[in-house]
Design an enzyme around this catalytic site. Structure first.
Site, PDB file in Angstrom:
ATOM      1  N   ASN A   1       0.903  -1.267   0.114  1.00  0.00           N
ATOM      2  CA  ASN A   1      -0.065  -0.093  -0.157  1.00  0.00           C
ATOM      3  C   ASN A   1       0.912   1.387  -0.034  1.00  0.00           C
ATOM      4  OD1 ASN A   1      -1.995   2.225   0.249  1.00  0.00           O
ATOM      5  ND2 ASN A   1      -2.885   1.247   2.178  1.00  0.00           N
ATOM      6  N   ASP A   2       1.575   1.511   0.996  1.00  0.00           N
ATOM      7  CA  ASP A   2       2.117   2.797   1.223  1.00  0.00           C
ATOM      8  C   ASP A   2       3.135   2.977   0.208  1.00  0.00           C
ATOM      9  OD1 ASP A   2       0.967   3.609   3.417  1.00  0.00           O
ATOM     10  OD2 ASP A   2       2.430   2.700   4.777  1.00  0.00           O
ATOM     11  N   VAL A   3       4.015   1.866  -0.253  1.00  0.00           N
ATOM     12  CA  VAL A   3       5.056   1.822  -1.346  1.00  0.00           C
ATOM     13  C   VAL A   3       4.497   2.132  -2.666  1.00  0.00           C
ATOM     14  CG1 VAL A   3       6.451   0.318   0.185  1.00  0.00           C
ATOM     15  CG2 VAL A   3       4.883  -0.630  -1.706  1.00  0.00           C
TER      16      VAL A   3
END
Lengths: 474, 93
Positions: free
Chosen positions: A397-399
């Site tokens: 997600n964050d990446v």
């Protein structure tokens, strides 16, 4: 200079060869093709070092020594065979703690019996240089041990990953460190036991204090940092024992861990100091849940995903740790195999912090028989998203969050990310729309026109896509 | 060996380490960690000297304990590295 017993040049040479073999072991890791040969060099170097030591020292009781090696060998090999690849970070942390404790034991043994190590004069006074080396060795070893135990407990889930923040922790930590340095300096004037054991005890405490405020998300940095410490501990003992194999190894391992920490920090856009200061992830969950605007997003099914990908020319799979937690890597590889059979060009894109330690995701994919030449690092593949038809994000997600590039107020601003938003279509496998990543920030990719959200368990979704590809295709 | 000679080896080895580690492919960073872990257990040399020495029984037992711990690391570290490296396969063509 002090009068050490003259060292047999052949013995010194043997230790030097062992050190060179360790360099070749790391050198082998420059490519998977040469890596196993490298590992053999490492084993050979270790065998040379151990055999040389055994041959050149009168063994008081060989059975005890062989027995001790045997016990260690059985435990080590059983652990190495049984460990799940997802649990690699814990295993490495556990191993680090053993290096640390072994260094403490050796330094303590050298302190108690300095004559046996050739580091004391006839009156039992330990040489000044040796006192500093020994003091540093036991301090670094003890920090490595207690720090690694905490890292192990956090990674293994025995202890919450949430940072534990003590009031005045910076004052306490700096004070303890200053006390350790001061006592090591004082140790050169006074070799009384209380000085030595106080240094040891304070070092155990500071290792513990340094790691408890560091949150779960920063554990890849911590594991790398402790890797580095275990090297410096070995180097300090090498100085005490005048052993080149230990010094070379210590320098190699110390720099290796330091470089890996640097790479991990860069991948998360965190400064090393802010990781050490700790507290990251403390308020992430608090900020996330509150007032969030409802934005429209497009749901999709496994059949839609199977159809879109089988029609595509290029598909890039972006796996994250959530994929590994769901044990979806085998189903994912099966999906990729079926797509390749349809003539689709499939690649994997790996963010440096995709796993729980450096290179972790690569191992997890290799375990699922994904060929390593289909797996690419962020810098090598990021330019290809613009030409790819489908980006398939699973458990990450964050990446993939473009806010890291554009939104200065975002907590992940500045972190290098995979440019999935440039793909013609993004398929985003996610458990639900509610959850957010580690950093607790929303991801604009969810709400783009070309994004289709595939909600569900990663493994079940991959299995369903495999079924759809098998049934729907022909 | 005097301190400066040993220190020179140390400093040069740090530089060797720096360049060798940067040349390690990121795909193998986990095996790099497990193998560095195994080789840092070369402190078993110090443990063996302690366990072999006569004079202080406590020192001997500390040495033996360190031999066990370092052996766990050596055998476990090399074995798990070997296990991981065996999984890395090239594409079948």
């Amino acid at each position: 200079m002090h009068d050490v017993a003259p060292i047999n040049p052949w013995v010194a040479l043997a230790y030097l060869v062992a050190g060179v073999f360790f360099i070749l072991a790391l050198r082998g890791l420059s490519s998977p093709a040469s890596s196993r040969r490298g590992n053999r060099f490492g084993m050979a170097g270790m065998a040379i070092a151990v055999v040389t030591t055994l041959l050149t020292h009168e063994l008081a009781n060989p059975i005890e020594v062989i027995g001790a090696i045997g016990i260690g060998a059985v435990i080590g090999i059983v652990m190495a065979r049984r460990i799940a690849m997802t649990a690699m970070p814990q295993l490495v942390a556990a191993f680090h703690s053993l290096v640390g404790l072994a260094a403490v034991a050796v330094a303590a043994a050298a302190y108690l019996n300095p004559g046996a190590f050739g580091i004391a004069d006839a009156a039992g006074q330990i040489f000044t240089v040796s006192r500093v080396e020994m003091g540093l060795g036991i301090a670094i070893g003890a920090i490595t041990f207690s720090g690694s135990v905490i890292a192990f407990l956090k990674l293994n889930g025995n202890m919450s990953g949430a940072p534990i923040i003590l009031p005045l922790r910076h004052v306490i930590n700096l004070g303890t460190l200053a006390a350790i340095i001061g006592l090591v300096a004082y140790f050169t004037f006074d070799q009384s036991p209380w000085v030595f054991w106080t240094v040891t005890a304070l070092s155990f405490v500071i290792g513990f204090l340094l790691i408890i405020p560091i949150g779960g998300a920063d554990m890849p940095v911590v594991v790398s940092m402790l890797n580095s410490y275990s090297g410096w501990a070995a180097a300090a003992m090498g100085f005490t024992l005048h052993n080149t194999a230990m010094i070379i190894t210590g320098a190699l391992v110390g720099s290796s861990g330091a470089i890996l920490s640097y790479i991990m920090c860069r991948a998360m856009n965190r400064s090393f100091l802010s990781v050490i200061a700790g507290g990251f992830g403390a308020d992430a969950s608090a900020g996330a849940g509150g007032a969030k605007e409802q934005r429209p997003w497009k749901p999709g099914s496994a059949d839609d995903a199977a159809f879109l990908m089988s029609q595509a020319e290029n598909v890039i799979i972006v796996p994250g740790y959530g994929m590994a937690v769901a044990q979806a890597q085998h189903a994912l590889r099966e999906m990729a195999d079926l797509l390749k059979k349809e003539g689709v060009n499939v690649k994997y894109a790996i963010h440096p912090v995709a796993g729980r330690m450096p290179g972790h995701m690569n191992v997890l994919l290799a375990e699922a028989n994904v060929p390593y030449d289909e797996v690419f690092e962020l810098e090598d593949i990021n330019g290809e998203f613009a030409q790819c038809d489908v980006a398939f994000v699973i458990g990450a997600n964050d990446v993939t969050n473009p806010a890291a590039k554009t939104d200065k107020s975002s907590p992940i601003y500045g972190m290098p990310v995979l440019d999935v938003e440039k793909a013609k279509t993004v398929l985003f496998v996610k458990r639900s729309m509610g959850g957010v990543g580690y950093a607790g920030v929303d991801n604009d990719v969810f709400y783009m026109d070309q994004t289709m959200m595939l909600l569900g368990d990663a493994k079940k979704m991959a299995d369903d896509i495999v079924k759809a590809l098998n049934g729907g295709g022909h | 060996m005097d301190f400066i000679a040993i220190f020179s080896i140390f400093v040069l080895a740090c530089f060797v380490g720096y360049f060798v580690v940067w040349s390690v492919t990121p795909a193998l960073h986990t095996p790099l960690m497990s193998v560095t872990n195994a080789i840092s257990s070369v402190i078993i040399v110090g443990a063996l000297i302690a366990s072999a020495a006569a004079g202080s029984p406590l020192s001997k037992w500390l040495g033996l304990a360190a031999v066990v711990m370092a052996s766990v690391n050596i055998f476990g570290g090399f074995a798990v590295t070997e296990r991981m490296l065996a999984m890395y396969k090239k594409k079948e063509r």
